[in-house]
Design a protein around this motif. Sequence first.
Motif, PDB file in Angstrom:
ATOM      1  N   VAL A   1      -2.902  39.837  84.068  1.00  0.00           N
ATOM      2  CA  VAL A   1      -2.359  38.674  84.740  1.00  0.00           C
ATOM      3  C   VAL A   1      -3.261  37.485  84.464  1.00  0.00           C
ATOM      4  O   VAL A   1      -4.449  37.509  84.783  1.00  0.00           O
ATOM      5  CB  VAL A   1      -2.245  38.914  86.269  1.00  0.00           C
ATOM      6  CG1 VAL A   1      -1.684  37.701  86.963  1.00  0.00           C
ATOM      7  CG2 VAL A   1      -1.401  40.143  86.547  1.00  0.00           C
ATOM      8  N   ALA A   2      -2.683  36.463  83.847  1.00  0.00           N
ATOM      9  CA  ALA A   2      -3.451  35.252  83.558  1.00  0.00           C
ATOM     10  C   ALA A   2      -3.497  34.382  84.806  1.00  0.00           C
ATOM     11  O   ALA A   2      -2.477  34.156  85.453  1.00  0.00           O
ATOM     12  CB  ALA A   2      -2.797  34.491  82.410  1.00  0.00           C
TER      13      ALA A   2
ATOM     14  N   ASN B   1       4.976  16.600  88.699  1.00  0.00           N
ATOM     15  CA  ASN B   1       6.144  17.454  88.632  1.00  0.00           C
ATOM     16  C   ASN B   1       5.641  18.886  88.490  1.00  0.00           C
ATOM     17  O   ASN B   1       5.343  19.346  87.387  1.00  0.00           O
ATOM     18  CB  ASN B   1       7.033  17.061  87.442  1.00  0.00           C
ATOM     19  CG  ASN B   1       8.310  17.862  87.388  1.00  0.00           C
ATOM     20  OD1 ASN B   1       8.372  18.977  87.881  1.00  0.00           O
ATOM     21  ND2 ASN B   1       9.324  17.285  86.782  1.00  0.00           N
ATOM     22  N   GLU B   2       5.511  19.604  89.619  1.00  0.00           N
ATOM     23  CA  GLU B   2       4.911  20.936  89.612  1.00  0.00           C
ATOM     24  C   GLU B   2       5.723  21.922  88.786  1.00  0.00           C
ATOM     25  O   GLU B   2       5.157  22.779  88.103  1.00  0.00           O
ATOM     26  CB  GLU B   2       4.743  21.444  91.040  1.00  0.00           C
ATOM     27  CG  GLU B   2       3.712  20.656  91.820  1.00  0.00           C
ATOM     28  CD  GLU B   2       3.583  21.103  93.262  1.00  0.00           C
ATOM     29  OE1 GLU B   2       4.171  22.139  93.632  1.00  0.00           O
ATOM     30  OE2 GLU B   2       2.898  20.413  94.018  1.00  0.00           O
TER      31      GLU B   2
ATOM     32  N   ALA C   1       6.044  25.385  84.057  1.00  0.00           N
ATOM     33  CA  ALA C   1       6.778  25.746  82.832  1.00  0.00           C
ATOM     34  C   ALA C   1       5.889  25.550  81.605  1.00  0.00           C
ATOM     35  O   ALA C   1       5.874  26.385  80.685  1.00  0.00           O
ATOM     36  CB  ALA C   1       8.048  24.916  82.715  1.00  0.00           C
ATOM     37  N   ARG C   2       5.135  24.459  81.554  1.00  0.00           N
ATOM     38  CA  ARG C   2       4.244  24.184  80.422  1.00  0.00           C
ATOM     39  C   ARG C   2       3.166  25.254  80.294  1.00  0.00           C
ATOM     40  O   ARG C   2       2.887  25.755  79.202  1.00  0.00           O
ATOM     41  CB  ARG C   2       3.617  22.807  80.586  1.00  0.00           C
ATOM     42  CG  ARG C   2       2.876  22.340  79.353  1.00  0.00           C
ATOM     43  CD  ARG C   2       2.355  20.959  79.512  1.00  0.00           C
ATOM     44  NE  ARG C   2       1.037  21.092  80.149  1.00  0.00           N
ATOM     45  CZ  ARG C   2       0.250  20.087  80.429  1.00  0.00           C
ATOM     46  NH1 ARG C   2       0.652  18.855  80.216  1.00  0.00           N
ATOM     47  NH2 ARG C   2      -0.919  20.270  80.967  1.00  0.00           N
ATOM     48  N   GLU C   3       2.559  25.647  81.421  1.00  0.00           N
ATOM     49  CA  GLU C   3       1.520  26.663  81.365  1.00  0.00           C
ATOM     50  C   GLU C   3       2.105  28.030  81.019  1.00  0.00           C
ATOM     51  O   GLU C   3       1.483  28.809  80.303  1.00  0.00           O
ATOM     52  CB  GLU C   3       0.765  26.716  82.700  1.00  0.00           C
ATOM     53  CG  GLU C   3      -0.075  25.469  82.894  1.00  0.00           C
ATOM     54  CD  GLU C   3      -1.117  25.631  83.977  1.00  0.00           C
ATOM     55  OE1 GLU C   3      -1.511  26.767  84.274  1.00  0.00           O
ATOM     56  OE2 GLU C   3      -1.537  24.599  84.508  1.00  0.00           O
ATOM     57  N   THR C   4       3.297  28.317  81.505  1.00  0.00           N
ATOM     58  CA  THR C   4       3.961  29.579  81.160  1.00  0.00           C
ATOM     59  C   THR C   4       4.229  29.647  79.673  1.00  0.00           C
ATOM     60  O   THR C   4       3.991  30.666  79.019  1.00  0.00           O
ATOM     61  CB  THR C   4       5.276  29.736  81.944  1.00  0.00           C
ATOM     62  OG1 THR C   4       4.979  29.689  83.350  1.00  0.00           O
ATOM     63  CG2 THR C   4       5.962  31.049  81.618  1.00  0.00           C
TER      64      THR C   4
ATOM     65  N   SER D   1       3.279  32.000  74.425  1.00  0.00           N
ATOM     66  CA  SER D   1       3.237  31.604  73.013  1.00  0.00           C
ATOM     67  C   SER D   1       2.014  32.148  72.292  1.00  0.00           C
ATOM     68  O   SER D   1       1.928  32.095  71.087  1.00  0.00           O
ATOM     69  CB  SER D   1       3.248  30.082  72.881  1.00  0.00           C
ATOM     70  OG  SER D   1       4.445  29.558  73.391  1.00  0.00           O
ATOM     71  N   THR D   2       1.040  32.660  73.056  1.00  0.00           N
ATOM     72  CA  THR D   2      -0.199  33.149  72.415  1.00  0.00           C
ATOM     73  C   THR D   2      -0.085  34.595  72.015  1.00  0.00           C
ATOM     74  O   THR D   2       0.700  35.337  72.423  1.00  0.00           O
ATOM     75  CB  THR D   2      -1.407  32.987  73.363  1.00  0.00           C
ATOM     76  OG1 THR D   2      -1.155  33.684  74.577  1.00  0.00           O
ATOM     77  CG2 THR D   2      -1.686  31.537  73.596  1.00  0.00           C
TER      78      THR D   2
END
Length: 126
Positions: free
Chosen positions: A51-52, A111-112, A117-120, A125-126
């Motif tokens: 879990v990140a 905008n939480e 969404a950006r961090e997900t 993507s890694t």
Amino acid sequence: MLLGVVVAHASLHFPQISAVILNGGFMLPTRVQRLLEQHADSAALLDQLEVARSSAVTPLMFEHQLIDEAVAQRKHIGICVDNDRNNEPATGPRRISTDDSEVAVFVVPTNEEWQIARETLGVVST
């Protein structure tokens, strides 16, 4: 439906289940909980999870972190919030603490959902 899945998993005539995903915040009946405990090694499953930790901190998380640190160090947080400032419409970054507060507190609107969404996306993507 969950009971049927667990019973099928316990059967010798069906393939083994690789995952059961539960969501919705509902309580499972006691019988179903017992069946899951008998047929799933939850400790082993938790050990396999990676879990990140998110770098995003919600206002409530920040508040709890401050309180936990203050209690651990037996200190006063020193924040005095001005209710009028705090209830103003969010037009941009603004101070919500009183002028005599030991700690200056600012609100920075964001905008939480977009941030999450950006961090997900970065994680998957890694």
